[in-house]
Design a protein around this motif. Structure first.
Motif, PDB file in Angstrom:
ATOM      1  N   ASP A 126       0.865  -1.187   0.000  1.00 21.15           N
ATOM      2  CA  ASP A 126       0.000   0.000   0.000  1.00 21.15           C
ATOM      3  C   ASP A 126       0.896   1.229   0.000  1.00 21.15           C
ATOM      4  O   ASP A 126       1.321   1.719   1.041  1.00 21.15           O
ATOM      5  CB  ASP A 126      -0.902  -0.024   1.234  1.00 21.15           C
ATOM      6  CG  ASP A 126      -1.840   1.177   1.291  1.00 21.15           C
ATOM      7  OD1 ASP A 126      -1.804   2.004   0.349  1.00 21.15           O
ATOM      8  OD2 ASP A 126      -2.595   1.295   2.281  1.00 21.15           O
ATOM      9  N   ARG A 153       0.572   4.488   2.116  1.00 22.89           N
ATOM     10  CA  ARG A 153       1.041   4.611   3.493  1.00 22.89           C
ATOM     11  C   ARG A 153       2.422   5.280   3.480  1.00 22.89           C
ATOM     12  O   ARG A 153       3.307   4.877   2.706  1.00 22.89           O
ATOM     13  CB  ARG A 153       1.135   3.237   4.159  1.00 22.89           C
ATOM     14  CG  ARG A 153      -0.199   2.540   4.323  1.00 22.89           C
ATOM     15  CD  ARG A 153      -0.025   1.195   4.999  1.00 22.89           C
ATOM     16  NE  ARG A 153       0.343   1.308   6.405  1.00 22.89           N
ATOM     17  CZ  ARG A 153      -0.523   1.514   7.394  1.00 22.89           C
ATOM     18  NH1 ARG A 153      -1.808   1.643   7.117  1.00 22.89           N
ATOM     19  NH2 ARG A 153      -0.115   1.602   8.646  1.00 22.89           N
ATOM     20  N   GLY A 178      -5.433  -8.940   7.152  1.00 19.01           N
ATOM     21  CA  GLY A 178      -5.883  -7.577   6.885  1.00 19.01           C
ATOM     22  C   GLY A 178      -5.718  -6.639   8.053  1.00 19.01           C
ATOM     23  O   GLY A 178      -5.514  -5.434   7.873  1.00 19.01           O
ATOM     24  N   ILE A 179      -5.790  -7.166   9.269  1.00 19.94           N
ATOM     25  CA  ILE A 179      -5.645  -6.319  10.463  1.00 19.94           C
ATOM     26  C   ILE A 179      -4.181  -6.123  10.838  1.00 19.94           C
ATOM     27  O   ILE A 179      -3.749  -5.003  11.147  1.00 19.94           O
ATOM     28  CB  ILE A 179      -6.413  -6.942  11.648  1.00 19.94           C
ATOM     29  CG1 ILE A 179      -7.918  -6.935  11.369  1.00 19.94           C
ATOM     30  CG2 ILE A 179      -6.108  -6.198  12.942  1.00 19.94           C
ATOM     31  CD1 ILE A 179      -8.736  -7.730  12.373  1.00 19.94           C
ATOM     32  N   PRO A 223      -1.202  -4.007   7.706  1.00 21.46           N
ATOM     33  CA  PRO A 223      -1.858  -2.937   6.930  1.00 21.46           C
ATOM     34  C   PRO A 223      -0.995  -2.412   5.798  1.00 21.46           C
ATOM     35  O   PRO A 223      -1.508  -1.709   4.919  1.00 21.46           O
ATOM     36  CB  PRO A 223      -2.132  -1.864   7.985  1.00 21.46           C
ATOM     37  CG  PRO A 223      -1.088  -2.095   9.039  1.00 21.46           C
ATOM     38  CD  PRO A 223      -0.907  -3.580   9.080  1.00 21.46           C
ATOM     39  N   HIS A 280      -3.687  -5.239  -0.311  1.00 19.85           N
ATOM     40  CA  HIS A 280      -5.096  -5.619  -0.237  1.00 19.85           C
ATOM     41  C   HIS A 280      -5.577  -5.812   1.200  1.00 19.85           C
ATOM     42  O   HIS A 280      -6.619  -6.423   1.418  1.00 19.85           O
ATOM     43  CB  HIS A 280      -5.331  -6.899  -1.039  1.00 19.85           C
ATOM     44  CG  HIS A 280      -5.157  -6.722  -2.516  1.00 19.85           C
ATOM     45  ND1 HIS A 280      -3.919  -6.671  -3.107  1.00 19.85           N
ATOM     46  CD2 HIS A 280      -6.062  -6.554  -3.504  1.00 19.85           C
ATOM     47  CE1 HIS A 280      -4.068  -6.498  -4.404  1.00 19.85           C
ATOM     48  NE2 HIS A 280      -5.360  -6.422  -4.675  1.00 19.85           N
ATOM     49  N   GLN A 321      -6.930  -3.883   3.560  1.00 23.05           N
ATOM     50  CA  GLN A 321      -8.266  -3.400   3.921  1.00 23.05           C
ATOM     51  C   GLN A 321      -9.341  -4.194   3.201  1.00 23.05           C
ATOM     52  O   GLN A 321     -10.361  -4.561   3.803  1.00 23.05           O
ATOM     53  CB  GLN A 321      -8.406  -1.915   3.576  1.00 23.05           C
ATOM     54  CG  GLN A 321      -9.781  -1.358   3.928  1.00 23.05           C
ATOM     55  CD  GLN A 321      -9.901   0.130   3.642  1.00 23.05           C
ATOM     56  OE1 GLN A 321      -8.906   0.804   3.377  1.00 23.05           O
ATOM     57  NE2 GLN A 321     -11.125   0.651   3.679  1.00 23.05           N
ATOM     58  N   GLN A 322      -9.136  -4.496   1.937  1.00 18.87           N
ATOM     59  CA  GLN A 322     -10.120  -5.263   1.177  1.00 18.87           C
ATOM     60  C   GLN A 322     -10.289  -6.663   1.764  1.00 18.87           C
ATOM     61  O   GLN A 322     -11.410  -7.155   1.930  1.00 18.87           O
ATOM     62  CB  GLN A 322      -9.669  -5.349  -0.283  1.00 18.87           C
ATOM     63  CG  GLN A 322     -10.670  -5.979  -1.223  1.00 18.87           C
ATOM     64  CD  GLN A 322     -10.180  -5.975  -2.660  1.00 18.87           C
ATOM     65  OE1 GLN A 322      -9.007  -5.671  -2.926  1.00 18.87           O
ATOM     66  NE2 GLN A 322     -11.065  -6.313  -3.590  1.00 18.87           N
ATOM     67  N   ARG A 372      -9.614  -7.619   4.849  1.00 17.69           N
ATOM     68  CA  ARG A 372     -10.210  -7.518   6.182  1.00 17.69           C
ATOM     69  C   ARG A 372     -11.724  -7.319   6.086  1.00 17.69           C
ATOM     70  O   ARG A 372     -12.496  -8.016   6.749  1.00 17.69           O
ATOM     71  CB  ARG A 372      -9.579  -6.353   6.938  1.00 17.69           C
ATOM     72  CG  ARG A 372     -10.134  -6.155   8.337  1.00 17.69           C
ATOM     73  CD  ARG A 372      -9.505  -4.946   9.003  1.00 17.69           C
ATOM     74  NE  ARG A 372      -9.948  -3.683   8.431  1.00 17.69           N
ATOM     75  CZ  ARG A 372      -9.159  -2.801   7.839  1.00 17.69           C
ATOM     76  NH1 ARG A 372      -7.863  -3.030   7.711  1.00 17.69           N
ATOM     77  NH2 ARG A 372      -9.658  -1.675   7.356  1.00 17.69           N
ATOM     78  N   GLU A 373     -12.149  -6.385   5.262  1.00 16.71           N
ATOM     79  CA  GLU A 373     -13.581  -6.108   5.150  1.00 16.71           C
ATOM     80  C   GLU A 373     -14.335  -7.300   4.573  1.00 16.71           C
ATOM     81  O   GLU A 373     -15.430  -7.636   5.040  1.00 16.71           O
ATOM     82  CB  GLU A 373     -13.796  -4.860   4.289  1.00 16.71           C
ATOM     83  CG  GLU A 373     -13.304  -3.582   4.966  1.00 16.71           C
ATOM     84  CD  GLU A 373     -13.401  -2.369   4.055  1.00 16.71           C
ATOM     85  OE1 GLU A 373     -13.742  -2.548   2.857  1.00 16.71           O
ATOM     86  OE2 GLU A 373     -13.154  -1.248   4.534  1.00 16.71           O
ATOM     87  N   VAL A 428     -10.535  -2.201  15.223  1.00 19.53           N
ATOM     88  CA  VAL A 428     -11.300  -2.500  14.005  1.00 19.53           C
ATOM     89  C   VAL A 428     -12.719  -2.862  14.410  1.00 19.53           C
ATOM     90  O   VAL A 428     -12.931  -3.712  15.288  1.00 19.53           O
ATOM     91  CB  VAL A 428     -10.660  -3.665  13.222  1.00 19.53           C
ATOM     92  CG1 VAL A 428     -11.532  -4.079  12.046  1.00 19.53           C
ATOM     93  CG2 VAL A 428      -9.266  -3.268  12.753  1.00 19.53           C
TER      94      VAL A 428
END
Length: 693
Positions: free
Chosen positions: A42, A45, A258-259, A262, A266, A268-269, A271-272, A319
């Motif tokens: 990412d 960041r 995902g947690i 970071p 991917h 965040q994708q 994790r959600e 989260v």
């Protein structure tokens, strides 16, 4: 980003990867530095911008150094390692082995999987299966890496770098030789099944990386390879996840990636998506009565544990988690309380596991402080209070629990009148279990290693349970079972009633026997628990079997009762012989030509009279006496059985049962040790409260 980067949908999303991403490098991780630094981070960041800049210059040595520094700054060891620790699998430890002893054993290269040890004097062969009878689970569970958690725990206790060195050598040996599959389904391969990938990411890998993060043995290059492999785990879990309990473990692992990471592109994708799937799966996988759809007391815990773990991590890292988790998990914890035997353990249902309930409620009492009954079970009666109810029905799962009270000396029974379950099923409908006066009295064979052995076949069969075989054949629901057609919202067809004096339940099996699965005979079983006893008799179970053939042919029936302890047969009564412990008497009504035999530890012509012991691994079984009432009859048939538990020191109070074979009759007579004949009637027992659907 390099000019070689292209858009690729191969992994199930529009990921940025280089043209050589699908190469076989011969040694893992598959991701090259160009792939990883150029497309898997990412870059929005701040900590990753200089990494991406170095990668664009093809200065991967600098990219590795900057990335490792950033990861060490973003991971939070004290936060993660302060979370409630998941218990280590007992099958990864030797009997009575301490963490200290296990860590020394692992450093020597001696690993244990599925309770079977194996020495690796050199490099570990992660594809090895040293077990007999095709027990592939040994290899699969080896690749869950519980050893890394053990080494991590010991390292935190001692700071001894030998444990860090052993971990790093095992990790590098694994990641170099065990390459992530490119296009294999989630249930294929023995090293990269998605259930193992989820378990690695949800348990042992995060424990290890946080524990060893400050070790000098964990170099920048090792940390880069670690994060590459984590990204490869993430895309495999995203792309190839499966269903049922596997999916829960897979999504736990994906959510934690995902947690905890970071910096990955991917995160965040993933994790959600994982949290959304976990929320949706509660309704898809759990009956409205709170029982997991696989109807296994083991996998019920697996599902609960993984949800609790996700929530612990989400809470710690700020989260938000789906609010739907709470009511469903409270209901699932309540199931453990409802099923609990008087000795505080769960029954071993389907591919289940008999285990104490108290430690299973550790998280529940913190999350649901208003539940005094859960606190009572968790503290083994030292705090809180027992439920106001005693007997309980789980009408969707088809489990009906009868009990005289909540004390350790209570009389308890569980009747299975429900559906086949989504997975891990046994052919055991109308099975009955009994626990009384502190002892298991009527049991089933339990669970066993998932291998190709006769014992594995036996534990799943009807003949390993307390029900009836027809014409020498077991039930066969599997042949007609359509998992996709299962509706968890539908209640079982069983009927149930409970009062202060009597519990009653009735269900029918009409789904066929033998390889053809023909319904030939319809079997209806009605079970009563007469809680306060009857006249001079104490609490007892009355079992009424009605067998209704489709034809006029002669059919043979084996009425099966799996017992504990020493027994002897006298006429049609089979009873325990030791007065020093609680014991059970089984007394059947007479049918022309009926005989009874007691079998224990039989292998030929088929396995009979065995029970799984230990952790349900290979070789862990023992003989138990099994009373088999054999009868041949044409036309409808009624057989009545009394199951009479006696406390320690008490003589057997039942000497026989008399009942008509006419299926329309409801009268029963019981001969007592004092010479009396006590008369009961099914309809009278039901009169206090009628059976209802």
């Amino acid at each position: 980003m390099s000019e070689a980067a292209v858009r690729c949908g191969w992994w199930g999303w529009e990921a940025v990867v280089s043209r050589d991403e699908m190469r076989d490098p011969g040694a893992g991780p598959r991701l090259s530095d160009a792939d990883f630094f150029g497309g898997c981070l990412d870059v929005a960041r701040p900590s990753m911008r200089d990494v991406a800049s170095a990668a664009d210059r093809q200065d991967f040595a600098t990219a590795r150094r900057i990335f490792a520094v950033a990861v060490r700054g973003e991971l939070q060891p004290e936060k993660y390692l302060a979370l409630p620790r998941q218990p280590l699998p007992p099958t990864a430890l030797a009997p009575d082995e301490s963490i200290a002893g296990a860590a020394e054993r692992i450093v020597r290269g001696e690993l244990i999987s599925c309770s079977r040890p194996h020495p690796f004097p050199g490099e570990i062969d992660w594809t090895l299966d040293p077990t007999p009878e095709g027990y592939r689970e040994w290899t699969m569970q080896l690749n869950r890496h519980p050893e890394w958690s053990i080494l991590a725990l010991r390292y935190r206790e001692t700071g001894d770098e030998r444990f860090a060195d052993s971990f790093v050598r095992m990790f590098l040996g694994w990641v170099r030789r065990v390459l992530v599959p490119i296009d294999r389904p989630g249930n294929e391969t023995t090293t990269w099944r998605t259930i193992e990938a989820g378990i690695r990411m949800g348990a042992h890998w995060p424990t290890a990386i946080h524990a060893f993060l400050a070790s000098p043995v964990l170099t920048d290059d090792v940390l880069v390879d670690w994060c590459k492999s984590v990204w490869e785990h993430g895309r495999r879990l995203w792309r190839s996840h499966r269903a049922r309990n596997w999916l829960i473990m897979e999504m736990n692992g994906l959510a934690q990636i995902g947690i905890l990471y970071p910096m990955l592109s991917h995160a965040q994708q993933w994790r959600e998506y994982a949290l959304e799937r976990l929320a949706a799966e509660l309704e898809c996988q759990v009956h409205p009565d709170g029982v997991h759809g696989e109807l296994s007391t083991n996998y019920h815990q697996v599902v609960v544990r993984n949800y609790e773990q996700v929530r612990d991590v989400a809470d710690a890292y700020g989260v938000s988690w789906p609010e739907v988790f709470d009511p469903w998990l409270e209901s699932m914890h309540s199931v453990n309380l409802g099923l609990m035997q008087p000795d505080g353990s769960l029954p071993d249902l389907n591919d289940g596991r008999q285990r104490p309930v108290a430690p299973l409620l550790h998280r529940a009492v913190a999350r649901y402080p208003h539940r005094a009954d859960l606190r009572w079970a968790h503290t083994e009666g030292r705090d809180g209070r027992p439920p106001a109810w005693t007997s309980v029905a789980f009408p969707h799962a088809g489990y009906y629990v009868m009990r005289t009270g909540w004390g350790q000396e209570a009389v308890w029974g569980l009747f299975d009148g429900g559906p086949f379950g989504l997975a891990h099923q046994h052919e055991d409908k109308l099975n009955l279990l009994v626990h009384a006066y502190g002892q298991p009295m009527l049991v089933e064979a339990g669970n066993y290693a998932y291998d190709a052995s006769p014992m594995r076949t036996y534990v799943r069969s009807t003949r390993a349970h307390n029900t009836i075989r027809v014409d020498g054949q077991d039930q066969n629901r599997a042949q007609h079972f359509d998992r996709d057609a299962v509706d968890l919202q539908v209640t079982s067809r069983a009927q149930w009633a409970s009062s202060a004096r009597v519990d009653a339940v009735e269900a029918t099996y009409d789904e066929g026997y033998g390889t053809n699965g023909s319904p030939t005979v319809r079997h209806t079983r009605r079970v009563f628990l007469i809680k306060a006893g009857f006249e001079t008799l104490g609490p007892m179970f009355l079992v009424v079997d009605r067998l209704l053939p489709e034809d006029d042919a002669l059919h043979t029936y084996e009425i099966l009762w799996h017992l504990r302890g020493r027994v002897q047969a006298e006429g049609l009564v089979v009873a325990g012989t030791s007065r020093g412990t609680a014991r059970l008497a089984v007394a059947s009504s007479a049918v022309d030509g009926m005989t009874v035999r007691v079998v224990a530890g039989q292998r030929e012509p088929e396995w009979q009279g065995w029970v799984s012991v230990g952790t349900h691994q290979q070789g862990e079984y023992a003989p138990i006496p099994t009373a088999i009432y054999d009868v041949a009859a044409a036309g409808p048939l009624r057989v009545v059985t009394v199951l009479y538990p006696s406390p320690p020191g008490a003589p057997c109070a039942v000497r026989g049962v008399c009942a008509s074979t006419d299926v329309a009759d409801t009268a029963v007579q019981i001969a007592t040790a004092t010479g009396e004949w006590l008369r009961l009637d099914e309809e009278t027992l039901l009169s206090e409260r009628a059976l209802h659907s």
